[in-house]
Structures are given as structure tokens and as C-alpha cells.
Design an enzyme around this catalytic site. Structure first.
Site, mmCIF file in Angstrom:
data_model
loop_
_atom_site.group_PDB
_atom_site.id
_atom_site.type_symbol
_atom_site.label_atom_id
_atom_site.label_comp_id
_atom_site.label_asym_id
_atom_site.label_seq_id
_atom_site.Cartn_x
_atom_site.Cartn_y
_atom_site.Cartn_z
ATOM 1 N N ARG A 65 0.829 -1.205 0.000
ATOM 2 C CA ARG A 65 0.000 0.000 0.000
ATOM 3 C C ARG A 65 0.872 1.268 0.000
ATOM 4 O O ARG A 65 0.589 2.228 -0.700
ATOM 5 C CB ARG A 65 -0.907 -0.013 1.237
ATOM 6 C CG ARG A 65 -2.104 0.904 1.101
ATOM 7 C CD ARG A 65 -2.902 0.960 2.393
ATOM 8 N NE ARG A 65 -3.516 -0.304 2.746
ATOM 9 C CZ ARG A 65 -3.974 -0.594 3.970
ATOM 10 N NH1 ARG A 65 -3.889 0.272 4.936
ATOM 11 N NH2 ARG A 65 -4.519 -1.766 4.216
ATOM 12 N N TYR A 100 0.810 4.419 -2.681
ATOM 13 C CA TYR A 100 0.594 5.818 -2.319
ATOM 14 C C TYR A 100 1.723 6.714 -2.842
ATOM 15 O O TYR A 100 1.475 7.831 -3.295
ATOM 16 C CB TYR A 100 0.464 5.950 -0.795
ATOM 17 C CG TYR A 100 -0.807 5.333 -0.235
ATOM 18 C CD1 TYR A 100 -1.873 4.988 -1.073
ATOM 19 C CD2 TYR A 100 -0.956 5.110 1.132
ATOM 20 C CE1 TYR A 100 -3.025 4.418 -0.560
ATOM 21 C CE2 TYR A 100 -2.129 4.551 1.650
ATOM 22 C CZ TYR A 100 -3.148 4.200 0.796
ATOM 23 O OH TYR A 100 -4.300 3.649 1.293
ATOM 24 N N TYR A 130 -12.519 10.281 -1.822
ATOM 25 C CA TYR A 130 -13.880 10.163 -1.290
ATOM 26 C C TYR A 130 -13.874 10.440 0.210
ATOM 27 O O TYR A 130 -12.839 10.357 0.873
ATOM 28 C CB TYR A 130 -14.500 8.806 -1.633
ATOM 29 C CG TYR A 130 -14.147 7.683 -0.712
ATOM 30 C CD1 TYR A 130 -12.951 7.015 -0.849
ATOM 31 C CD2 TYR A 130 -15.021 7.283 0.290
ATOM 32 C CE1 TYR A 130 -12.616 5.979 -0.004
ATOM 33 C CE2 TYR A 130 -14.698 6.243 1.143
ATOM 34 C CZ TYR A 130 -13.498 5.602 0.993
ATOM 35 O OH TYR A 130 -13.172 4.586 1.837
#
Ligand code: SAM
Length: 265
Positions: A66, A70, A92
Site C-alpha cells: 500500500r 501511495y 472520497y
């Protein structure tokens, strides 16, 4: 200050109806727009709002950590800023809540001398306060990422509300995979050190759509390990007790104030 700027905004949780006028203006005025949304339907809505926007989703890849994903997202956003473009990055929910690339992009842009701001938006926790009728002003609110809460044995107060995020992905460091019920069971076992088996908890999902109610599923702590979790599940654990007022501190406050502190505190 060099040409090029960054504005980071959020869509809110329910797409289409929680975008603030301030965020909409930033999207409309930007030269380049990058976005990362949770729902396919939200992406369809967003592409109508901003047809030339670039999705950051292709940076997710099977087997990629992850953190590496990023870094790539931040690099793509910063690349456009460095070219002198006025960039808007859209995430979001609230763009600064459990969304590390957004904070990192702002930090990096500022460190390189560019103007960079983040605008606030509606987060999942804001929806939770409204849908579950929780007021953090009553007895506070503790909010943790579930893996961090567990692995660091975060010190918390079972007499105050507890919100645990990302309960479906405990221990996951790569691209989101299928929720792991076994890892969730480890969290439940840990919570059982502090709460009764019969303590009632809620698996909460705010509606990500412009219409539709939240999913609010109540379980005892003993039962919740069997609950089906989705990527958007947040666990809400109500307070298990009322913390008594400290008599010594109350006396000091009474002495310090013209009015005595009300009894109900
Ligand atoms: C990467 S974080 C993103 C949070 C988002 N930036 C926000 O402002 O709420 C994803 C986690 O947020 C929570 N979350 C996201 N959408 C949600 C929803 N519709 N209802 C409840 N929790 C949600 C869940 O705990 C989920 O695992």
C-alpha cells in the site's frame, strides 16, 4: 512562489450530494484533476462532472504494498504541479481522514515551494454521528484504525465511545483483498478483555449513494465475530460505563469559577 498549485478536496461519502460548493469550484477551476473514489457508481458520476479527470486507481496492483501505491499516486499528482499546472486531487469522504496520499501530497507540494491546501469534507465518522445519534460532546469519542489499535495495544477508555476503522482489513498492507474474518476475530478477542460478551456493538456502513439508508447492524460483542464485513464497514462500540466525576477537580473548578459547576456534570 513557483507556478503550479495543489488543492485537495473530498466528495463526501454519498456521492453527488455531499460535495461542498467550495470543492466543486476547486474541481471546475483546476487545469488537471486526479481522483480516487470508492464506488464504481461514484466514478461514473465524477467523470460526468469532470470528463478529463485522471483516475489514480491504476496505481493499485496485486502484490504491491500500500505504501508503494501511495508513493506513486503522490508522484503523479506532484508531477503535474511541478509542470506549473493548478491541480485538484479528489478523494472520497474527507480527503484528510484515513487517506495518507492526500496529506503527503500537500506536505510535498509545500516543501517544494508550491501553494497547497486541503478543503474539509464529510467523512464516514460525520455520517456515523448523524446516523447513530452519537454526540462526541457527551462523553468524547475515540477513533482508531483497527490494525493500529490492535497492534499497538492503544490505551483507550471503555467508558467513552469507540470507533474502529478498516475492520475488514486488519493486518493488510497490500492492495485491499477479501475481508478476513479470522483477523477480525483477533480484534474481537482483544475487545473482550475490556467489555462483556453481551455488550452491544454496531457494524456501520453509511450509504455511499445519493439515496438509500445506512446499514446499521447490531450484535453482541460475542456474536459480532461472525458478522459479514464489507470494505466500508466501521465498528462502533458504545460506552460500557459512566465515568464518575472527580470530586477533587470538581471542588477546584467550583473554587475557580464564579458559578459552581452544575450537578449533572
Ligand atoms: C481508507 S478509509 C477512507 C475514509 C474516508 N476518507 C472518510 O473520510 O471517511 C476507509 C475506511 O473508512 C470507513 N468508511 C468508508 N466509507 C464508509 C461508509 N460508507 N460507511 C462507514 N464507514 C466507511 C471504513 O472504516 C473503511 O474501512
Amino acid at each position: 512562489m513557483p507556478a503550479g498549485s495543489l488543492t485537495v478536496v473530498g466528495t463526501g461519502i454519498a456521492f453527488g450530494v455531499q460535495l461542498t460548493p467550495q470543492a466543486r469550484m476547486a474541481i471546475e477551476r483546476a487545469d488537471d484533476v486526479f481522483y480516487l473514489l470508492a464506488e464504481p457508481a461514484a466514478e461514473v458520476w465524477f467523470r460526468k462532472l469532470s470528463p478529463s479527470a485522471h483516475s489514480l486507481r491504476p496505481h493499485y496492483a496485486v502484490g504491491r504494498e500500500r505504501a508503494e501505491t501511495y508513493v506513486r499516486m503522490v508522484e503523479e499528482i506532484l508531477g503535474a504541479v511541478r509542470e506549473g499546472r493548478n491541480v485538484c486531487a479528489v478523494f472520497y469522504g474527507h480527503p484528510g481522514v484515513f487517506a495518507s496520499p492526500s496529506h503527503e501530497a500537500v506536505r510535498r507540494a509545500r516543501a517544494e515551494g508550491f501553494s497547497a491546501v486541503m478543503l474539509p469534507a464529510v467523512s464516514a465518522e460525520d455520517c456515523l454521528f448523524a446516523d447513530l445519534g452519537v454526540d462526541p460532546g457527551e462523553s468524547g469519542c475515540q477513533s482508531y484504525e483497527a490494525t493500529d489499535f490492535l497492534l499497538r495495544r492503544r490505551t483507550f477508555d471503555p467508558a467513552a465511545p469507540l470507533v474502529l476503522w478498516q475492520v475488514a482489513f486488519i493486518g493488510v498492507t497490500g492492495a485491499p483483498v477479501e475481508p478476513s474474518p479470522h483477523a477480525f476475530g483477533v480484534l474481537v478477542d482483544h475487545l473482550l478483555e475490556f467489555y462483556e460478551d453481551s455488550h452491544r456493538v454496531i457494524v456501520y456502513e453509511a450509504s455511499p449513494y445519493p439515496v438509500g439508508a445506512a446499514s446499521i447492524r447490531e450484535f453482541t460483542l460475542g456474536e459480532v465475530r461472525a458478522a459479514e464485513l464489507g470494505a466500508m464497514s466501521t465498528l462502533y462500540v458504545p460506552p460500557a460505563a459512566v465515568t464518575p466525576v472527580d470530586a477533587g477537580l470538581r471542588a477546584r473548578l467550583d473554587a475557580a469559577n464564579v458559578e459552581p459547576v452544575p450537578e449533572r456534570l
